[in-house]
Design a protein around this motif. Structure first.
Motif, PDB file in Angstrom:
ATOM      1  N   ASP A  36       0.809  -1.225   0.000  1.00 39.52           N
ATOM      2  CA  ASP A  36       0.000   0.000   0.000  1.00 39.52           C
ATOM      3  C   ASP A  36       0.839   1.271   0.000  1.00 39.52           C
ATOM      4  O   ASP A  36       0.315   2.374  -0.068  1.00 39.52           O
ATOM      5  CB  ASP A  36      -0.987  -0.010   1.174  1.00 39.52           C
ATOM      6  N   GLY A  37       2.172   1.127   0.115  1.00 42.31           N
ATOM      7  CA  GLY A  37       3.040   2.306   0.059  1.00 42.31           C
ATOM      8  C   GLY A  37       2.993   3.171   1.302  1.00 42.31           C
ATOM      9  O   GLY A  37       3.525   4.291   1.297  1.00 42.31           O
ATOM     10  N   THR A 121       7.970 -14.288  -0.416  1.00 49.44           N
ATOM     11  CA  THR A 121       6.695 -13.618  -0.619  1.00 49.44           C
ATOM     12  C   THR A 121       6.724 -12.931  -1.976  1.00 49.44           C
ATOM     13  O   THR A 121       7.750 -12.364  -2.361  1.00 49.44           O
ATOM     14  CB  THR A 121       6.468 -12.566   0.483  1.00 49.44           C
ATOM     15  N   MET A 122       5.609 -13.001  -2.686  1.00 46.98           N
ATOM     16  CA  MET A 122       5.485 -12.194  -3.901  1.00 46.98           C
ATOM     17  C   MET A 122       4.760 -10.895  -3.534  1.00 46.98           C
ATOM     18  O   MET A 122       3.627 -10.920  -3.065  1.00 46.98           O
ATOM     19  CB  MET A 122       4.699 -12.939  -4.986  1.00 46.98           C
ATOM     20  N   PHE A 123       5.461  -9.768  -3.736  1.00 46.20           N
ATOM     21  CA  PHE A 123       4.877  -8.460  -3.440  1.00 46.20           C
ATOM     22  C   PHE A 123       4.194  -7.918  -4.690  1.00 46.20           C
ATOM     23  O   PHE A 123       4.755  -7.984  -5.779  1.00 46.20           O
ATOM     24  CB  PHE A 123       5.963  -7.497  -2.969  1.00 46.20           C
ATOM     25  N   VAL A 124       2.993  -7.385  -4.497  1.00 41.95           N
ATOM     26  CA  VAL A 124       2.267  -6.751  -5.599  1.00 41.95           C
ATOM     27  C   VAL A 124       2.414  -5.245  -5.396  1.00 41.95           C
ATOM     28  O   VAL A 124       1.944  -4.700  -4.399  1.00 41.95           O
ATOM     29  CB  VAL A 124       0.774  -7.151  -5.593  1.00 41.95           C
ATOM     30  N   VAL A 125       3.113  -4.601  -6.336  1.00 42.90           N
ATOM     31  CA  VAL A 125       3.492  -3.193  -6.165  1.00 42.90           C
ATOM     32  C   VAL A 125       2.827  -2.345  -7.252  1.00 42.90           C
ATOM     33  O   VAL A 125       3.343  -2.230  -8.370  1.00 42.90           O
ATOM     34  CB  VAL A 125       5.033  -3.048  -6.248  1.00 42.90           C
ATOM     35  N   PRO A 126       1.656  -1.739  -6.930  1.00 43.02           N
ATOM     36  CA  PRO A 126       1.014  -0.875  -7.921  1.00 43.02           C
ATOM     37  C   PRO A 126       1.694   0.497  -7.926  1.00 43.02           C
ATOM     38  O   PRO A 126       2.088   0.999  -6.877  1.00 43.02           O
ATOM     39  CB  PRO A 126      -0.429  -0.734  -7.407  1.00 43.02           C
ATOM     40  N   PHE A 127       1.870   1.073  -9.113  1.00 38.93           N
ATOM     41  CA  PHE A 127       2.522   2.392  -9.161  1.00 38.93           C
ATOM     42  C   PHE A 127       2.013   3.184 -10.362  1.00 38.93           C
ATOM     43  O   PHE A 127       1.387   2.639 -11.275  1.00 38.93           O
ATOM     44  CB  PHE A 127       4.053   2.250  -9.199  1.00 38.93           C
ATOM     45  N   CYS A 128       2.306   4.478 -10.314  1.00 43.99           N
ATOM     46  CA  CYS A 128       1.949   5.351 -11.427  1.00 43.99           C
ATOM     47  C   CYS A 128       3.188   6.136 -11.803  1.00 43.99           C
ATOM     48  O   CYS A 128       3.884   6.653 -10.927  1.00 43.99           O
ATOM     49  CB  CYS A 128       0.818   6.299 -11.014  1.00 43.99           C
ATOM     50  N   ASP A 136      -4.158  11.159 -18.578  1.00 44.59           N
ATOM     51  CA  ASP A 136      -3.987   9.773 -19.030  1.00 44.59           C
ATOM     52  C   ASP A 136      -2.865   9.155 -18.188  1.00 44.59           C
ATOM     53  O   ASP A 136      -1.762   8.965 -18.661  1.00 44.59           O
ATOM     54  CB  ASP A 136      -3.615   9.798 -20.522  1.00 44.59           C
ATOM     55  N   PRO A 137      -3.156   8.869 -16.887  1.00 49.16           N
ATOM     56  CA  PRO A 137      -2.088   8.397 -16.006  1.00 49.16           C
ATOM     57  C   PRO A 137      -1.526   7.063 -16.489  1.00 49.16           C
ATOM     58  O   PRO A 137      -2.258   6.214 -16.989  1.00 49.16           O
ATOM     59  CB  PRO A 137      -2.779   8.249 -14.638  1.00 49.16           C
ATOM     60  N   LYS A 138      -0.211   6.921 -16.374  1.00 52.29           N
ATOM     61  CA  LYS A 138       0.455   5.714 -16.873  1.00 52.29           C
ATOM     62  C   LYS A 138       0.753   4.784 -15.698  1.00 52.29           C
ATOM     63  O   LYS A 138       1.705   4.996 -14.950  1.00 52.29           O
ATOM     64  CB  LYS A 138       1.742   6.093 -17.607  1.00 52.29           C
ATOM     65  N   PHE A 139      -0.090   3.751 -15.571  1.00 54.66           N
ATOM     66  CA  PHE A 139       0.027   2.835 -14.439  1.00 54.66           C
ATOM     67  C   PHE A 139       0.940   1.658 -14.739  1.00 54.66           C
ATOM     68  O   PHE A 139       1.172   1.313 -15.904  1.00 54.66           O
ATOM     69  CB  PHE A 139      -1.360   2.282 -14.063  1.00 54.66           C
ATOM     70  N   ALA A 163      -2.360   4.699  -6.186  1.00 53.52           N
ATOM     71  CA  ALA A 163      -2.216   4.270  -7.586  1.00 53.52           C
ATOM     72  C   ALA A 163      -3.207   3.145  -7.881  1.00 53.52           C
ATOM     73  O   ALA A 163      -3.897   3.159  -8.911  1.00 53.52           O
ATOM     74  CB  ALA A 163      -0.783   3.827  -7.862  1.00 53.52           C
ATOM     75  N   LEU A 164      -3.321   2.191  -6.959  1.00 52.82           N
ATOM     76  CA  LEU A 164      -4.222   1.041  -7.176  1.00 52.82           C
ATOM     77  C   LEU A 164      -5.671   1.515  -7.287  1.00 52.82           C
ATOM     78  O   LEU A 164      -6.419   1.074  -8.164  1.00 52.82           O
ATOM     79  CB  LEU A 164      -4.079   0.041  -6.016  1.00 52.82           C
ATOM     80  N   LYS A 165      -6.050   2.453  -6.408  1.00 54.34           N
ATOM     81  CA  LYS A 165      -7.419   2.968  -6.430  1.00 54.34           C
ATOM     82  C   LYS A 165      -7.691   3.663  -7.772  1.00 54.34           C
ATOM     83  O   LYS A 165      -8.741   3.445  -8.393  1.00 54.34           O
ATOM     84  CB  LYS A 165      -7.583   3.955  -5.266  1.00 54.34           C
ATOM     85  N   ALA A 166      -6.735   4.466  -8.215  1.00 54.24           N
ATOM     86  CA  ALA A 166      -6.929   5.196  -9.470  1.00 54.24           C
ATOM     87  C   ALA A 166      -7.018   4.256 -10.672  1.00 54.24           C
ATOM     88  O   ALA A 166      -7.583   4.611 -11.702  1.00 54.24           O
ATOM     89  CB  ALA A 166      -5.793   6.206  -9.660  1.00 54.24           C
ATOM     90  N   MET A 167      -6.480   3.044 -10.530  1.00 53.47           N
ATOM     91  CA  MET A 167      -6.569   2.067 -11.629  1.00 53.47           C
ATOM     92  C   MET A 167      -7.981   1.529 -11.794  1.00 53.47           C
ATOM     93  O   MET A 167      -8.303   0.932 -12.839  1.00 53.47           O
ATOM     94  CB  MET A 167      -5.603   0.903 -11.384  1.00 53.47           C
TER      95      MET A 167
END
Ligand code: GTP
Ligand code: MN
Ligand code: MN
Length: 602
Positions: A36-37, A121-128, A136-139, A163-167
């Motif tokens: 979640d950053g 552990t596999m980390f899921v890292v959402p970013f923009c 036009d955000p680049k996710f 970033a995840l929410k904006a996706m």
């Protein structure tokens, strides 16, 4: 048992969920963690890294909330020979990239990925990349088994829950897979820097995917940076009519209070981070920083090109950075919240690297973890050791850094390290001439002690290792950008060379803060207020037009640094021809510029 995405994933983005499930089924991690950053997450991860002896917490007074890592000695830099552009056709990757067929590369790498995250552990890292509130955000989402990567991505990108929410449920994103390639058997102890001798950094420009295996190091592992923001983004930019470039962005304010934006592309280790944070030596001028490595430039409604820095931090070369060269970089890292990799450690738990200070500390622990004293024959810090630090801490950050529209660009600079031939500054006649300057951009390896001549290497727009498709198409794209815009709205293009040397092999121009004088000349040219002499290589400062007030520089040296020498340029012609032959399919508009240069020299 392999972990599954489960019911608790903090998103309903179906494509993302399916992909996370698919990659987990292949890589077989023990657990999946959605990042979640948050500051709490940073604390948890850094505590965990310190507890396991993987990271060292630095002295809180010197560098608060900062951490030190030593990599495996074999994993210290980008691996260009293992970097692939996997376009559908070989022609798509062009003459300057390694190519592999996408299906074949995916087959090879799927075998490597099979079970590669076992015990981890596999980390899921959402970013923009760039402001999240852009039109036009680049996710992107990076799946990684490295906590070092997660905390580095927190500094370098807009990472986490926002970033995840904006996706939303269905916004497109670049799929980035990263593994250090070091699975752990039951009960097996981890090592401080897991990695694998087999390395692949693969890009799939058509499907906008990045697959990375075997390295934990910055440019190979922080996939938002070179892999996405340059290689994949350059392919996106080609399709969508914009530019993704290896450029710093700075804002210059004149004594009259007028603001100008300058972008500059120099090859690696040729001074972008230095120029981006410049402290002008001329009174009344100020510089503010927007970025030190990457610029995305798009046309605004008014027809001008606007630049955005897609990153959120600096990943800077440490050696050579000090109060005497780049005080603003020093102030940025001293605010803490930073990561240092492969530098040296002082007995007080602070960091040190060559030329940080004008003295060498009595005793250090070097980047191999061995005791070091000034008598040692090796460097204390690896030459490519880096600091990773939040851009928000830069004391001269521009107010427009988070502006999603970016800033309108007035001038573009290309530069390189050239001991001869290339003058301190030259203005192109027009966009295509400027594109030619960029296409022939070159940098020299330093002459050996025996006095051998430096080897000139071409590095178009300083993008040679970062163009995600055919370099000829990339140059054509630059020509097209010029054709599709109104000439008077385009940035003016200049070439600069801080590195010209005297017969004795000394730099002619003092550089660093004094480069503000060149920036002044450039913006005075934009205003039509500075005199120039036209030469075949562009317009160079007329005598007296470069502001040298207060500069103690021998006028003969200044003349040497700024001069145009036709004989030197005649020797340049065959080198340019050889380069164009290597490219094979250089756009006609650029070849025409070479013909003009030949005619003007004749
Ligand atoms: P990457 O981050 O790898 O893309 O490179 P960069 O372009 O940001 O390079 P950086 O600013 O870290 O370059 C540092 C090197 O350039 C050091 O060796 C500096 O001493 C040298 N340098 C920077 N500016 C000047 C200058 O104005 N004059 C001279 N002579 N050297 C300079
Ligand atoms: Mn840099
Ligand atoms: Mn760079």
């Amino acid at each position: 048992m392999t972990a599954t995405v489960g019911q608790n994933a903090p998103t309903t983005h179906a494509d993302l969920l399916a992909w996370v499930e698919e990659v987990a089924a292949l890589t077989k991690p023990d657990a999946i963690r959605w990042c979640d950053g948050s500051d709490a997450e940073w604390k948890e991860f850094t505590d965990h890294l310190v507890d396991r002896g993987i990271a060292t917490r630095l002295n809180e007074e010197a560098k608060p909330n900062s951490f030190y890592f030593r990599s495996d000695p074999s994993d210290v830099a980008r691996v260009e020979d293992q970097t692939f552009i996997c376009s559908e056709t070989e022609a798509g990757a062009g003459p300057t990239n390694n190519w592999a067929a996408p299906a074949e590369m995916k087959q090879t790498m799927s075998e490597l990925y099979d079970g590669c995250m076992k015990g981890r552990t596999m980390f899921v890292v959402p970013f923009c990349m760039g402001p999240i509130d852009a039109d036009d955000p680049k996710f992107g989402v990076e799946l990684t088994d490295s906590e070092y990567v997660v905390i580095s991505m927190k500094i370098m990108t807009r990472m986490g829950a926002d970033a995840l929410k904006a996706m939303g449920d269905d916004k497109p994103f670049v799929k980035c897979i990263h593994s250090v390639g070091y699975p752990l058997a039951d009960g097996q102890d981890d090592v401080a820097w897991p990695c694998n001798d087999t390395k692949y950094i693969s890009h799939f420009p058509e499907t906008r995917e990045i697959w990375s295996y075997g390295s934990g190091y910055g440019g190979n592992a922080l996939l938002g940076k070179k892999c996405y923001a340059l290689r994949i983004a350059s392919a996106m930019a080609h399709d969508e009519g914009w530019l993704a470039e290896h450029m710093l962005i700075l804002e210059l304010t004149s004594p009259e209070g007028k603001k100008y934006v300058v972008c500059a592309a120099f090859p690696s280790a040729c001074g972008k981070t230095n120029l981006a944070m410049l402290e002008p030596t001329i009174p009344g001028w100020t510089v503010k920083t927007l970025g030190d490595d990457i610029a995305w430039m798009r046309f605004g409604e008014d027809g001008r090109l606007y630049a955005v820095n897609p990153e959120n931090g600096f990943f800077g070369v440490a050696p050579g950075t000090g109060y005497h060269t780049n005080p603003n970089a020093m102030r940025t890292i001293e605010a803490g919240n930073s990561i240092f990799t492969n530098v040296a450690l002082t007995p007080y738990g602070d960091v040190w690297w060559e030329e940080m200070t004008d003295f060498e500390p009595d005793s250090l622990t070097d980047w191999h973890g061995k005791p070091w004293t000034p008598e040692a024959e090796v460097k204390a810090a690896h030459p490519n050791s880096r600091f990773t630090t939040p851009i928000s801490q830069c004391p001269i950050l521009s107010d427009d850094f988070n502006n999603p529209k970016g800033v309108p660009v007035d001038a573009i600079l290309f530069g390189g390290r050239r001991a001869s031939t290339v003058p301190l500054v030259a203005q192109s006649r027009d966009w295509n001439h400027g594109t030619f300057m960029g296409a022939t951009c070159s940098s020299e390896t330093t002459a050996a002690a025996t006095g051998a001549v430096g080897v000139v290497r071409r590095d178009p727009m300083a993008m040679l290792p970062f163009i995600g498709y055919n370099a000829n198409d990339y140059l054509q794209h630059w020509v097209n950008i010029g054709e599709n815009a109104e000439a008077d709205k385009l940035p003016k293009i200049f070439f600069v060379n801080w590195f010209r040397k005297s017969q004795e092999g000394k730099f002619l121009w003092p550089g660093f803060g004094e480069n503000s004088r060149v920036l002044e000349w450039i913006v005075r040219r934009l205003e039509g207020d500075a005199e120039a002499i036209d030469t075949p290589a562009g317009a160079i400062p007329a005598e007296g037009s470069l502001n040298v007030e207060g500069l103690s520089l021998d006028p003969a040296k200044l003349a040497e640094a700024t001069k145009f020498d036709a004989e030197e340029w005649k020797k340049e012609l065959p080198l340019i021809e050889e380069w164009f032959e290597k490219l094979g399919n250089v756009p006609d508009a650029i070849k025409a510029e070479l013909d003009k240069l030949k005619q003007n020299l004749a």
